[in-house]
Design an enzyme around this catalytic site. Structure first.
Site, PDB file in Angstrom:
ATOM      1  N   ILE A 171      -5.270   5.767   1.216  1.00 15.81           N
ATOM      2  CA  ILE A 171      -4.347   4.652   1.067  1.00 15.81           C
ATOM      3  C   ILE A 171      -4.788   4.018  -0.062  1.00 15.81           C
ATOM      4  O   ILE A 171      -6.059   3.572  -0.330  1.00 15.81           O
ATOM      5  CB  ILE A 171      -4.347   3.808   2.310  1.00 15.81           C
ATOM      6  CG1 ILE A 171      -3.254   2.972   2.356  1.00 15.81           C
ATOM      7  CG2 ILE A 171      -5.655   3.256   2.728  1.00 15.81           C
ATOM      8  CD1 ILE A 171      -2.987   2.180   3.762  1.00 15.81           C
ATOM      9  N   CYS A 172      -3.903   3.464  -0.791  1.00 16.00           N
ATOM     10  CA  CYS A 172      -4.306   2.797  -2.129  1.00 16.00           C
ATOM     11  C   CYS A 172      -3.168   1.660  -2.404  1.00 16.00           C
ATOM     12  O   CYS A 172      -2.021   1.771  -1.738  1.00 16.00           O
ATOM     13  CB  CYS A 172      -4.444   3.622  -3.451  1.00 16.00           C
ATOM     14  SG  CYS A 172      -2.889   4.481  -3.800  1.00 16.00           S
ATOM     15  N   LYS A 173      -3.394   0.883  -3.326  1.00 15.22           N
ATOM     16  CA  LYS A 173      -2.260  -0.022  -3.808  1.00 15.22           C
ATOM     17  C   LYS A 173      -1.039   0.685  -4.416  1.00 15.22           C
ATOM     18  O   LYS A 173      -1.151   1.843  -4.859  1.00 15.22           O
ATOM     19  CB  LYS A 173      -3.058  -1.083  -4.652  1.00 15.22           C
ATOM     20  CG  LYS A 173      -4.008  -2.125  -4.331  1.00 15.22           C
ATOM     21  CD  LYS A 173      -4.562  -2.684  -5.507  1.00 15.22           C
ATOM     22  CE  LYS A 173      -5.789  -3.731  -5.103  1.00 15.22           C
ATOM     23  NZ  LYS A 173      -6.271  -4.406  -6.114  1.00 15.22           N
TER      24      LYS A 173
ATOM     25  N   LYS B 146       0.832  -1.229  -0.014  1.00 17.36           N
ATOM     26  CA  LYS B 146      -0.115   0.017   0.070  1.00 17.36           C
ATOM     27  C   LYS B 146       1.071   1.042  -0.201  1.00 17.36           C
ATOM     28  O   LYS B 146       1.959   1.260   0.428  1.00 17.36           O
ATOM     29  CB  LYS B 146      -0.993   0.032   1.160  1.00 17.36           C
ATOM     30  CG  LYS B 146      -1.800  -1.013   1.548  1.00 17.36           C
ATOM     31  CD  LYS B 146      -2.922  -0.915   0.318  1.00 17.36           C
ATOM     32  CE  LYS B 146      -4.057  -2.132   0.494  1.00 17.36           C
ATOM     33  NZ  LYS B 146      -5.192  -2.153  -0.494  1.00 17.36           N
ATOM     34  N   LYS B 147       0.235   2.118  -0.367  1.00 19.10           N
ATOM     35  CA  LYS B 147       0.855   3.512  -0.225  1.00 19.10           C
ATOM     36  C   LYS B 147      -0.135   4.946   0.156  1.00 19.10           C
ATOM     37  O   LYS B 147      -1.324   4.692   0.142  1.00 19.10           O
ATOM     38  CB  LYS B 147       1.474   4.041  -1.685  1.00 19.10           C
ATOM     39  CG  LYS B 147       0.568   4.135  -2.691  1.00 19.10           C
ATOM     40  CD  LYS B 147       1.294   4.325  -4.091  1.00 19.10           C
ATOM     41  CE  LYS B 147       0.508   4.278  -5.032  1.00 19.10           C
ATOM     42  NZ  LYS B 147       1.269   4.471  -6.476  1.00 19.10           N
TER      43      LYS B 147
END
Length: 251
Positions: free
Chosen positions: A109-111, A97-98
């Site tokens: 927050i996303c992949k 995640k980032k």
């Protein structure tokens, strides 16, 4: 909107949906597209050791710079600012995640592989086109280096398993044994030494008690042997009861 990641539509704080900060930029309006990037070094989780104010651990809000008390919140990934109600990360994102911050200051927050995400706030709804993550040069890895999950805070860190030493987590600063083998072998070693010293103390006491009655200084030898045995026994118990961090995978 069809190719926007669905799972990136959830804010990190539950009450972010439908709310925007009064100081947030409003340019573009709902549905507009903006170019965003992964949160850089200036917005990475701050160090607790650098943010101690007196005896209270604090971090600075990445939006309004107000201090945020993180006492009892070190297991969370983000904390909410009481001044501007925005989220600030205090731990690295989960694996794969980032973090991304929308121009309206909503922290998402996303992949790690995501290229486009949508802001979930009703009066924002921007489509954020993510810039590619910067390529970092590979870190030279020493033989025996492995990824370890800390038994205390559940964060991961790198540790050289060939070192004959305990591991100190760089996140929570607590000590643990990497794998049960090291703690068990050290506990056994100190237990054997403790038994030897206590046996010596008992043997000398039994064999020289008549001599000690006439020479009082001999009692110091007895005391030294028993004290050393008890200290070694305490150390053995320390290693046998020590928590063990888990080796995830070799690097």
């Amino acid at each position: 909107m069809g190719d926007v990641e669905n799972e990136e539509r959830q804010p990190l704080l539950q009450n972010d949906l439908g709310r925007t900060n009064g100081n947030a930029p409003q340019a573009g309006g709902p549905g507009s597209q903006v170019l965003g990037g992964v949160i850089g070094p200036e917005d990475l989780p701050p160090s607790y050791q650098q943010s101690l104010q007196g005896s209270t651990p604090q971090v600075s809000c990445r939006v309004c710079q107000s201090p945020i008390d993180v006492s009892g919140k070190r297991d969370q990934h983000v904390v909410k600012c009481t001044s501007c109600s925005e989220a600030t990360p205090i731990r690295n994102p989960p694996a794969g995640k980032k973090y991304v911050r929308c121009p309206c200051n909503c922290l998402l927050i996303c992949k790690s592989s995501s290229q486009r995400i949508a802001c979930p706030r009703a009066n924002c709804k921007r489509i954020i086109n993510l810039s590619p993550s910067p390529v970092t040069p590979p870190i030279p890895i020493s033989p025996g280096m492995c990824k370890v999950t800390c038994v205390h805070c559940r964060d991961t860190f790198l540790f050289n398993a060939l070192k004959n030493a305990l591991a100190r987590c760089p996140h929570c600063r607590k000590v643990s044994s990497v794998g049960p083998q090291f703690a068990r072998s050290r506990g056994k070693l100190f237990l054997i030494l403790a038994i030897i010293f206590i046996a010596i103390g008992v043997g000398v006491t039994v064999g020289t008690y008549q001599y000690a009655a006439a020479h009082g200084g001999t009692y110091f030898i007895y005391a030294g042997a028993f004290i050393a045995g008890l200290l070694l026994l305490t150390r053995s118990i320390y290693y046998y009861t020590m928590k063990v961090s888990i080796i995830e995978e070799p690097v």
